[in-house]
Design a protein around this motif. Structure first.
Motif, PDB file in Angstrom:
ATOM      1  N   ILE A   1       0.818  -1.210   0.000  1.00 20.28           N
ATOM      2  CA  ILE A   1       0.000   0.000   0.000  1.00 20.28           C
ATOM      3  C   ILE A   1       0.857   1.267   0.000  1.00 20.28           C
ATOM      4  CG2 ILE A   1      -1.913  -1.121   1.182  1.00 20.28           C
ATOM      5  CD1 ILE A   1      -0.942   0.383   3.767  1.00 20.28           C
ATOM      6  N   THR A   2       0.250   2.341  -0.464  1.00 17.47           N
ATOM      7  CA  THR A   2       0.708   3.682  -0.134  1.00 17.47           C
ATOM      8  C   THR A   2      -0.131   4.093   1.068  1.00 17.47           C
ATOM      9  OG1 THR A   2       1.224   4.171  -2.436  1.00 17.47           O
ATOM     10  CG2 THR A   2       1.012   6.042  -0.934  1.00 17.47           C
ATOM     11  N   PRO A   3       0.478   4.251   2.238  1.00 15.40           N
ATOM     12  CA  PRO A   3      -0.300   4.265   3.488  1.00 15.40           C
ATOM     13  C   PRO A   3      -0.946   5.613   3.824  1.00 15.40           C
ATOM     14  CG  PRO A   3       2.033   4.377   3.975  1.00 15.40           C
ATOM     15  CD  PRO A   3       1.926   4.273   2.487  1.00 15.40           C
TER      16      PRO A   3
ATOM     17  N   THR B   1       5.103  11.606   7.894  1.00 17.46           N
ATOM     18  CA  THR B   1       5.632  10.373   8.498  1.00 17.46           C
ATOM     19  C   THR B   1       4.649   9.793   9.507  1.00 17.46           C
ATOM     20  OG1 THR B   1       6.835  11.636  10.183  1.00 17.46           O
ATOM     21  CG2 THR B   1       8.022  11.077   8.167  1.00 17.46           C
ATOM     22  N   GLU B   2       3.983  10.662  10.261  1.00 17.62           N
ATOM     23  CA  GLU B   2       2.997  10.179  11.233  1.00 17.62           C
ATOM     24  C   GLU B   2       1.805   9.551  10.522  1.00 17.62           C
ATOM     25  OE1 GLU B   2       1.991  13.437  13.736  1.00 17.62           O
ATOM     26  OE2 GLU B   2       3.982  13.552  14.679  1.00 17.62           O
ATOM     27  N   LEU B   3       1.375  10.158   9.418  1.00 10.92           N
ATOM     28  CA  LEU B   3       0.278   9.597   8.636  1.00 10.92           C
ATOM     29  C   LEU B   3       0.654   8.210   8.118  1.00 10.92           C
ATOM     30  CD1 LEU B   3      -2.433   9.763   7.133  1.00 10.92           C
ATOM     31  CD2 LEU B   3      -1.232  10.998   5.294  1.00 10.92           C
TER      32      LEU B   3
ATOM     33  N   ARG C   1       0.792   5.619  11.001  1.00 14.22           N
ATOM     34  CA  ARG C   1      -0.524   5.275  11.527  1.00 14.22           C
ATOM     35  C   ARG C   1      -1.281   4.350  10.566  1.00 14.22           C
ATOM     36  NH1 ARG C   1      -2.979  10.014  11.426  1.00 14.22           N
ATOM     37  NH2 ARG C   1      -4.289   9.513   9.639  1.00 14.22           N
ATOM     38  N   GLU C   2      -1.253   4.688   9.284  1.00 11.25           N
ATOM     39  CA  GLU C   2      -1.993   3.881   8.323  1.00 11.25           C
ATOM     40  C   GLU C   2      -1.343   2.509   8.118  1.00 11.25           C
ATOM     41  OE1 GLU C   2      -5.013   4.731   6.675  1.00 11.25           O
ATOM     42  OE2 GLU C   2      -4.948   6.119   8.360  1.00 11.25           O
TER      43      GLU C   2
ATOM     44  N   PHE D   1      -3.105  -1.076   8.742  1.00 10.52           N
ATOM     45  CA  PHE D   1      -3.036  -2.140   7.738  1.00 10.52           C
ATOM     46  C   PHE D   1      -2.592  -3.452   8.382  1.00 10.52           C
ATOM     47  CE2 PHE D   1      -0.475  -4.431   4.504  1.00 10.52           C
ATOM     48  CZ  PHE D   1      -1.462  -4.664   3.556  1.00 10.52           C
ATOM     49  N   ARG D   2      -1.579  -3.386   9.224  1.00 11.97           N
ATOM     50  CA  ARG D   2      -1.124  -4.597   9.917  1.00 11.97           C
ATOM     51  C   ARG D   2      -2.251  -5.208  10.745  1.00 11.97           C
ATOM     52  NH1 ARG D   2       3.371  -1.179  11.462  1.00 11.97           N
ATOM     53  NH2 ARG D   2       5.276  -1.666  10.289  1.00 11.97           N
ATOM     54  N   GLU D   3      -2.988  -4.368  11.456  1.00 14.53           N
ATOM     55  CA  GLU D   3      -4.093  -4.865  12.288  1.00 14.53           C
ATOM     56  C   GLU D   3      -5.147  -5.559  11.427  1.00 14.53           C
ATOM     57  OE1 GLU D   3      -5.637  -1.555  14.427  1.00 14.53           O
ATOM     58  OE2 GLU D   3      -3.740  -1.130  15.464  1.00 14.53           O
ATOM     59  N   ASP D   4      -5.463  -4.961  10.292  1.00 15.21           N
ATOM     60  CA  ASP D   4      -6.465  -5.553   9.412  1.00 15.21           C
ATOM     61  C   ASP D   4      -5.970  -6.872   8.822  1.00 15.21           C
ATOM     62  OD1 ASP D   4      -8.307  -3.511   9.818  1.00 15.21           O
ATOM     63  OD2 ASP D   4      -7.570  -2.328   8.123  1.00 15.21           O
TER      64      ASP D   4
END
Length: 409
Positions: A45-47, A101-103, A106-107, A111-114
């Motif tokens: 992804i582009t997060p 960088t924070e965005l 976080r995303e 993604f890892r959680e999903d």
């Protein structure tokens, strides 16, 4: 960068079958028979808008690839990137007045959680574009020094004409390529380029944007395609088994990446098979960040939807098909999950040995997940309607669904 925890994959009796899969480059089905180690690269992804159902459908497809290979008793080396610096990410951060960088962090965490909730098997190598920059710079320098790249106002472009095999991934004509290049992040109308299709390898530093030391290239940041090439060559080498992603990556991303790698190494092809998942629509239009018509896995989970039902909804469509997400699709998946769980919860049941082989056969045939679901559906119907006496059957079905389809019953 770390990936996410792996769920256990149950061992099944016997051995799975070699995978036959559709190859975009040849427009035909090929049989992949890797050695003891199968190698796959899937573009990440582009997060900045994770994780929507379109993402999930793509990663579900390549999770099935891994499961088929593991069932053949092979090891799998799976590599995935994160494009954690790119124009769309920077634009979103600027729009929302956030640190980019924070965005991204976080995303990526979301993604890892999903992925964990959906029981997607993690990559062994999960690499961000930023951390790959030290390996990207020398590749760009090599292409430039070999005459396959050139500078334009400080930026460095790859010359597509340096690769005699350019065009053999997507098989598109020049006009179609030009239109898609403009639509998907290219700049075909920039004055001074040798060929309108030439993609950027290194972007010289822009005011107010992040940049890194590029050695002889000067300060800047990498282009999109060379990022994946550097990561893939580092961890997989050339002629790995599958290059995967959504169908919108066939051109320009996979086409350009293949050319970069082929010129760098003098080998062809970059991957044995280019495999692309279909697009998911909502309300009649392809899900996309630009349209804002996204259904997020995390939102469904917060609403109490079982991730196993989300996964069954994805599996109910062939990975190459374009399809539409609806409330009915999800409702059918929830009902299917309830039926399956009720069937395997019985202490005994009807024999399931044939089921294992039929599911294997369906998945080895171009990842035909809908056919695999139909196999399980038929067993469930007979199981509910008939008093069986095979005490091992419910457990075998449960393990098969878990190992091959990634659904925990």
């Amino acid at each position: 960068m770390h990936a996410w925890p792996a769920s256990e994959v149950p061992a099944l009796p016997g051995k799975g079958r070699d995978l036959q899969i559709h190859d975009t480059a040849t427009q035909g089905t090929i049989t992949l028979a890797p050695g003891p180690v199968a190698r796959i690269y899937v573009c990440g992804i582009t997060p900045y808008d994770a994780t929507h159902i379109g993402h999930a459908a793509t990663y579900n497809a390549f999770d099935l690839v891994q499961r088929v290979w593991l069932d053949t008793k092979r090891q799998v080396v799976y590599v995935q990137n994160v494009t954690d610096v790119d124009d769309p990410l920077l634009e979103r951060a600027l729009r929302d007045n956030q640190d980019w960088t924070e965005l991204a962090e976080r995303e990526t965490a979301l993604f890892r959680e999903d992925m964990t909730a959906l029981r997607m098997l993690p990559p062994q190598h999960y690499i961000g574009a930023v951390e790959a920059i030290p390996g990207i710079v020398p590749l760009v320098e090599r292409l430039r020094d070999a005459g396959a790249a050139y500078e334009l106002d400080g930026d460095v472009y790859f010359s597509v004409e340096s690769d005699p095999n350019f065009g053999k991934v997507s098989n598109l004509d020049a006009e179609a390529m030009r239109l898609l290049s403009a639509e998907r992040g290219g700049d075909p109308d920039r004055a001074g380029k040798k060929n309108p299709l030439d993609p950027m390898l290194w972007m010289a530093a822009r005011p107010g944007e992040p940049s890194w030391d590029g050695g002889s290239l000067g300060r800047g940041r990498p282009g999109w395609h060379i990022e994946c090439v550097a990561i893939a060559l580092d961890h997989l080498g050339m002629t790995f088994d599958i290059q995967g992603g959504g169908s919108d990556l066939a051109f320009p991303h996979h086409e350009m990446g293949a050319s970069h790698a082929q010129v760098l190494t003098g080998e062809f092809p970059m991957a044995k098979a280019y495999v692309h998942a279909g697009m998911v629509a909502l309300h009649g239009e392809k899900m996309s960040k630009s349209k804002g018509n996204l259904v997020f896995v995390s939102a469904l989970r917060r609403a109490g939807v079982d991730p196993a039902a989300i996964r069954l909804a994805l599996l109910s469509h062939h990975y190459r098909a374009d399809w539409e997400w609806t409330d009915e699709v999800l409702a059918e998946a929830v009902a299917r999950l309830e039926r399956w769980r009720a069937a395997v919860s019985r202490p005994d049941g009807i024999p399931a040995d044939d089921l294992v082989e039929e599911v294997r056969g369906a998945l080895s045939d171009d990842l035909n997940a809908p056919a695999a679901l139909a196999v399980v559906d038929r067993w469930v119907e007979r199981q509910i309607a008939t008093d069986g006496d095979d005490e091992s059957a419910p457990g075998l079905v449960s393990r098969t669904v878990d190992a091959l389809l990634g659904v925990a019953l």
